[in-house]
Design an enzyme around this catalytic site. Structure first.
Site, short mmCIF file in Angstrom:
data_model
loop_
_atom_site.label_atom_id
_atom_site.label_comp_id
_atom_site.label_asym_id
_atom_site.label_seq_id
_atom_site.Cartn_x
_atom_site.Cartn_y
_atom_site.Cartn_z
N ASN A 153 -10.03 0.38 1.38
CA ASN A 153 -8.91 0.26 2.32
C ASN A 153 -9.33 0.59 3.75
O ASN A 153 -9.91 1.65 4.00
CB ASN A 153 -7.81 1.26 1.94
CG ASN A 153 -7.03 0.83 0.73
OD1 ASN A 153 -7.41 -0.09 0.03
ND2 ASN A 153 -5.93 1.52 0.47
N GLY A 203 -11.00 4.30 4.61
CA GLY A 203 -12.28 3.66 4.93
C GLY A 203 -12.77 3.86 6.35
O GLY A 203 -13.98 3.84 6.61
N THR A 254 -6.86 2.36 9.99
CA THR A 254 -6.98 2.90 11.35
C THR A 254 -7.95 2.09 12.22
O THR A 254 -7.64 1.81 13.39
CB THR A 254 -7.42 4.37 11.29
OG1 THR A 254 -6.51 5.06 10.43
CG2 THR A 254 -7.43 5.03 12.65
N HIS A 269 -9.79 4.87 -0.49
CA HIS A 269 -8.90 4.88 0.68
C HIS A 269 -9.63 5.57 1.83
O HIS A 269 -10.69 6.16 1.64
CB HIS A 269 -7.61 5.65 0.35
CG HIS A 269 -6.64 4.85 -0.46
ND1 HIS A 269 -5.36 4.59 -0.03
CD2 HIS A 269 -6.76 4.23 -1.66
CE1 HIS A 269 -4.74 3.86 -0.93
NE2 HIS A 269 -5.57 3.63 -1.94
N ASP A 311 0.86 -1.19 0.00
CA ASP A 311 0.00 0.00 0.00
C ASP A 311 0.89 1.25 0.00
O ASP A 311 1.93 1.27 0.68
CB ASP A 311 -0.87 -0.06 1.27
CG ASP A 311 -1.93 1.01 1.33
OD1 ASP A 311 -2.39 1.46 0.27
OD2 ASP A 311 -2.31 1.40 2.46
N HIS A 312 0.51 2.26 -0.73
CA HIS A 312 1.25 3.54 -0.77
C HIS A 312 2.77 3.35 -0.90
O HIS A 312 3.53 3.86 -0.06
CB HIS A 312 0.96 4.39 0.47
CG HIS A 312 -0.44 4.91 0.50
ND1 HIS A 312 -0.88 5.95 -0.29
CD2 HIS A 312 -1.53 4.51 1.20
CE1 HIS A 312 -2.18 6.16 -0.08
NE2 HIS A 312 -2.60 5.29 0.82
#
Ligand code: 13P
Length: 274
Positions: free
Chosen positions: A223, A203, A226, A201, A77-78
């Protein structure tokens, strides 16, 4: 990941992409996916690699995918540097994101095009981002939201050949200070201009209703980071608070449970399971 996204398009659902940082997170997400017989994506962002090194976490994610009863894509991711993308591909990740969202459009296109060519050598899928998703993935400067321009999205997908496109429609990483207002009009325009599966992203904090509306407008990957980290920490804290002396094995089980509950809740929403 392409296979999962194609199936999601056919079934008009989205695949949950769950960020992981330790073994308990991997186990919790996989447990939820297997129970609901639903494919998922396990992912880790480049900024998280200082806590959870790629060689260790990546190998664990790949082992979980290989041993799972459901299809699991393992995704970077990223990705911020092409070297990290290369490392993930060499390890066997089936998908990588190169995040060039802070670059000028031309540079983003050029870099993503080269990442797509590299990933193809490994049979891997590529996700890219256009516009700027708010907040930040990890510590440091928070980014202001800049909505994706639908015309740019069309050009970007054609020129780069990317497999999935992360859009910015008012979404942000981290906990939202107030409920997010998502620009479904922008999402609809993007969806009209490109067949490329879209990625939402940020979410955590988006409502079930908003998720389902976004899925109807072309979002095929959502995604969640957190919320998983927070649930793990809450369950671990509740366990420790409930004991005079904490036991490692029970603590580990509490962490798995927190991540499992969160993943299960989200998979049900994304798969339209009531
Ligand atoms: P949240 O942390 O807001 O769930 O966002 C996750 C994400 O988009 C990871 O790329």
């Amino acid at each position: 990941m392409k296979k999962l996204l194609d199936e999601a398009r056919k079934n008009k659902i989205a695949v949950g992409a769950f960020s992981v940082g330790n073994m308990e997170m991997v186990m919790g997400a996989v447990k939820a996916a297997e129970e609901l017989k639903t494919p998922i994506i396990l992912q880790i962002a480049e900024v998280r690699l200082k806590n959870s090194p790629l060689e260790l976490m990546g190998s664990m994610m790949l082992a979980a995918a290989e041993n799972s009863k459901v299809d699991i894509a393992v995704h970077l991711d990223h990705g911020l540097r092409v070297e990290t993308v290369d490392k993930a591909l060499k390890l066997g990740f089936t998908s990588v994101m190169f995040d060039g969202s802070l670059l000028e459009l031309e540079d983003n296109i050029k870099t993503v095009k080269s990442v797509v060519a590299r990933a193809r050598e490994y049979g891997a899928t590529v996700e890219a981002e256009l516009g700027v998703v708010g907040g930040n993935e990890g510590e440091g400067k928070k980014h202001d939201i800049m909505c994706t321009r639908p015309a740019d999205a069309e050009r970007f997908c054609i020129e780069t050949g990317v497999d999935a496109l992360a859009v910015a429609i008012g979404n942000a990483h981290g906990n939202y200070p107030v409920s997010p207002v998502l620009r479904f009009d922008v999402l609809e325009e993007i969806h009209k201009k490109t067949d490329t599966p879209l990625v939402l992203h940020g979410g955590t904090g988006i409502s079930d209703e908003q998720f389902r509306k976004a899925i109807k407008l072309g979002v095929r990957k959502v995604n969640i980071a957190t919320a998983s980290f927070d649930r793990l920490a809450e369950y671990a804290k509740a366990y420790c608070d409930s004991k005079d002396k904490a036991n490692y094995f029970e603590l580990s089980a509490a962490e798995v449970q927190g991540v499992y509950e969160n993943a299960k809740k989200h998979i049900k929403v994304f798969s339209f399971i009531d």
